[in-house]
Design a protein around this motif. Structure first.
Motif, PDB file in Angstrom:
ATOM      1  N   UNK A   1      23.756   3.525 -54.879  1.00  0.00           N
ATOM      2  CA  UNK A   1      23.603   2.067 -54.919  1.00  0.00           C
ATOM      3  C   UNK A   1      22.478   1.616 -55.838  1.00  0.00           C
ATOM      4  N   UNK A   2      21.930   2.551 -56.592  1.00  0.00           N
ATOM      5  CA  UNK A   2      20.805   2.207 -57.469  1.00  0.00           C
ATOM      6  C   UNK A   2      21.291   1.901 -58.876  1.00  0.00           C
ATOM      7  N   UNK A   3      20.548   1.049 -59.557  1.00  0.00           N
ATOM      8  CA  UNK A   3      20.885   0.777 -60.950  1.00  0.00           C
ATOM      9  C   UNK A   3      20.594   2.010 -61.793  1.00  0.00           C
ATOM     10  N   UNK A   4      19.654   2.814 -61.346  1.00  0.00           N
ATOM     11  CA  UNK A   4      19.377   4.094 -62.008  1.00  0.00           C
ATOM     12  C   UNK A   4      19.596   5.204 -60.986  1.00  0.00           C
TER      13      UNK A   4
ATOM     14  N   UNK B   1      15.328   8.193 -50.616  1.00  0.00           N
ATOM     15  CA  UNK B   1      15.481   9.054 -49.440  1.00  0.00           C
ATOM     16  C   UNK B   1      16.348   8.380 -48.372  1.00  0.00           C
ATOM     17  N   UNK B   2      17.129   7.376 -48.790  1.00  0.00           N
ATOM     18  CA  UNK B   2      17.965   6.655 -47.820  1.00  0.00           C
ATOM     19  C   UNK B   2      19.447   6.992 -47.994  1.00  0.00           C
ATOM     20  N   UNK B   3      20.199   6.722 -46.932  1.00  0.00           N
ATOM     21  CA  UNK B   3      21.661   6.831 -47.023  1.00  0.00           C
ATOM     22  C   UNK B   3      22.266   5.692 -46.207  1.00  0.00           C
ATOM     23  N   UNK B   4      23.561   5.414 -46.464  1.00  0.00           N
ATOM     24  CA  UNK B   4      24.221   4.282 -45.812  1.00  0.00           C
ATOM     25  C   UNK B   4      25.199   4.742 -44.743  1.00  0.00           C
TER      26      UNK B   4
ATOM     27  N   UNK C   1      27.719  -0.837 -54.965  1.00  0.00           N
ATOM     28  CA  UNK C   1      28.133  -0.014 -56.108  1.00  0.00           C
ATOM     29  C   UNK C   1      29.331  -0.595 -56.852  1.00  0.00           C
ATOM     30  N   UNK C   2      30.254  -1.239 -56.120  1.00  0.00           N
ATOM     31  CA  UNK C   2      31.434  -1.818 -56.774  1.00  0.00           C
ATOM     32  C   UNK C   2      31.044  -2.908 -57.758  1.00  0.00           C
TER      33      UNK C   2
ATOM     34  N   UNK D   1      23.879  -2.134 -49.639  1.00  0.00           N
ATOM     35  CA  UNK D   1      23.894  -1.277 -48.450  1.00  0.00           C
ATOM     36  C   UNK D   1      22.723  -1.482 -47.494  1.00  0.00           C
ATOM     37  N   UNK D   2      21.730  -2.294 -47.833  1.00  0.00           N
ATOM     38  CA  UNK D   2      20.463  -2.246 -47.083  1.00  0.00           C
ATOM     39  C   UNK D   2      20.537  -2.921 -45.716  1.00  0.00           C
TER      40      UNK D   2
END
Lengths: 398, 398
Positions: free
Chosen positions: A358-361, A367-370, A127-128, A177-178
């Motif tokens: 973390x998505x561009x949109x 349905x994921x989280x980090x 995201x940064x 994040x993946x």
């Protein structure tokens, strides 16, 4: 008075996660949402030694203005390091020291992109970096990440469609994040596609030295015979993030423009941090230090993975990264991921970062989280994962 | 490959002075072209003490990630400092710690200005700020500086004409490069005009604490009942520029946007530098330290002015600043200033900065150049001014 702000920053703050992240300031909340190195990974004794030497022997050097390109001994040392260790420094390259790797994202975009240009990113991505890109009014085009890295077919599709693409942004090792590591074949394919479509590559490698298993894979920069790769490195994860010292290796004309941009941004990176990094690399056993911190993260990652197996419902899935600081965790299809993250922090006092951040949109389905395992103590890992398991069990059966 | 760079940075590097400044890397050239604090002005012993305390007592705080807004104890201390010492912090204000005052210029422009907006500046003004503004594709409108500060009638003219003006940039104390201090009346007039035309003010005060004679004049920020003034301060001239620690005081909504912009630029300012500044302000006698460094600069400025009287031809004129680090020196009308500066460095091995470097329009006529007295030793001042005198004598009679 009424304030009006620049258009470019209007999209900077993803609102959905702000609500969740503000809970992490509450000391009763266990945070799996950060990305800080473990405190025990800092070479505290060595830093104290170096610091007292610097202020005893060369105080004026550490206090006076310095040059924008960076502290010359550190620059020379890191050129050799990149050449000898990663085969990632050629005669046409140069190196600039930056105020953390974050500044590489800023300077690259500022030097290369006009408003309206496109940057192609992995989706999800850090995201940064995405926000640094957004802050220059560029368009982001996300390409999905598979278990062995970016989807090559979709990357080519994106390159065909995005006529104003300037560069491809990738984190090949233990992606944030993946957690995914890009295969050698895909690294070559990314490099070849960049050549075919005439764009550059920004290769971000903050975690490369934090491999806890498996074999090192060559950097994309090591394949760079054309001079189209900008490589971002940092001392944040292997020495200290607080010193804000990173670096970029790129073809000399690109580094020259980054120097011009950096001069008007912060003149130069704080010189004490640069001298500290240089002396640490020069006078201490960097490989032994890496072995130590890899051990710390191997244990922490292992503990978190064990606890996840123990506490999370069977319908929740995740990968097992080969390094880095993060685990990407996915709820069963149709689950309300944002609702789960909110419930987890509000009711169960454990914070994770919703994948949408973390998505561009930000409004795309996700349905994921980090999860982060480096910042919490082992005890917090145990308690927090137990709580997260309860939150998941309750949320997924409702 | 062929590199194409962003349009915004195409105008960044003033070419005329690059040729001259590159000579300053040559150790046989005496440089009056820099702006570094005198080495003897650094509190070396105190910094060594503070540093060993920090790494003995709070090493993790100094090495770990920190928050973008800045180190909380330093922020709180500087809010009180700005309120108590300068009456320049109101309830609606906030404070952000930045990576030097240079970053205040960057963040202010990034947060407030779209490409094509106008920033109104003093002419001449500090090149580092002008280039920071330029790097966002804004238009610069210069307003001449008189002996008591910016020309108020021409400022109003500019405000009438520039429909997209966002802020007025001023350095009221010992302006760089002119050395001029803006009178209280003009400070009030600038504030009133900003209100009349609905623009903000960026007040840059890097030298305010380096007054060597005369009385302090209230800041423009101290008059800011509307919340239209952004104030930039720095530790560069009173503690150390190498630590890269500055700050901005501005209305809270503006600081919030600057925080968003800073987060994507360098995450936060190096934390050791912030802790160092905080402990220095907390545990040492700042006023006694200021008295000491004012004494150093009073002597150096006095020495340079004496030498100028002794060596420069009668047709060369200058002002006597009440503080700061620079003297602005003007050749007789019609003299080829750029040619003189070139000849001085090439033949006489003494470097000065051509005045054109500080103009919003580098090609405008200018017969002035800037002298710095803080960086050279007293011996270099003596030798360099003798040489500059010879260069001037020869050049002005040819």
């Amino acid at each position: 008075m009424q304030y009006t702000f620049a258009d470019r920053i209007s999209s900077l703050q993803p609102s959905a996660i702000r609500e969740i992240l503000k809970f992490t300031a509450d000391p009763t909340v266990i945070s799996f949402a950060a990305g800080n190195p473990a405190p025990e990974a800092f070479p505290v004794k060595e830093v104290a030694e170096i610091s007292s030497r610097i202020f005893a022997e060369r105080p004026i050097d550490a206090l006076q203005y310095s040059i924008t390109e960076g502290y010359t001994p550190l620059r020379d040392r890191m050129k050799n390091f990149m050449r000898d260790r990663y085969n990632s420094y050629r005669d046409f390259d140069e190196l600039i020291v930056t105020s953390g790797a974050q500044q590489v994202m800023e300077l690259t975009t500022k030097a290369l992109c006009n408003e309206g240009d496109t940057i192609i990113c992995e989706a999800p991505s850090f995201i940064g970096s995405l926000n640094a890109f957004r802050s220059f009014g560029v368009k982001l085009r996300g390409v999905p990440v598979e278990s062995d890295g970016i989807d090559i077919a979709q990357l080519e599709e994106a390159l065909k469609e995005e006529k104003k693409a300037k560069f491809i942004y990738v984190i090949p090792n233990f992606q944030n994040p993946s957690g995914v590591t890009m295969s050698l074949e895909k690294r070559k394919a990314v490099y070849d596609l960049a050549g075919k479509y005439g764009v550059m590559i920004l290769e971000d490698n903050p975690y490369g030295e934090l491999r806890v298993k498996g074999e090192n894979i060559p950097t994309i920069k090591s394949m760079d015979i054309d001079g189209r790769v900008i490589y971002a490195g940092t001392f944040s994860k292997v020495l200290s993030p607080g010193i804000r010292v990173g670096y970029a290796v790129a073809p000399s004309p690109v580094i020259q423009k980054m120097v011009v941009c950096k001069q008007v941004t912060d003149v130069h990176t704080n010189i004490f941090g640069q001298m500290l990094a240089d002396e640490f690399m020069a006078n201490y056993d960097f490989d032994a230090h890496l072995e130590k911190i890899r051990g710390i993260y191997r244990n922490k990652m292992g503990l978190m993975l064990d606890l996840m197996k123990q506490h999370l419902p069977g319908s929740v899935t995740w990968n097992e990264p080969e390094g880095g600081l993060f685990i990407w965790c996915t709820l069963p299809e149709g689950a309300d991921m944002l609702g789960f993250c909110k419930e987890a922090v509000e009711t169960y006092r454990v914070a994770v970062v919703p994948g949408t951040a973390f998505l561009t949109d930000e409004s795309a389905p996700c349905s994921s989280f980090r999860l982060n395992f480096s910042t919490p103590t082992d005890q917090q890992l145990v308690e927090g994962m137990e709580k997260l398991g309860k939150a998941a069990a309750k949320y997924l059966t409702v």
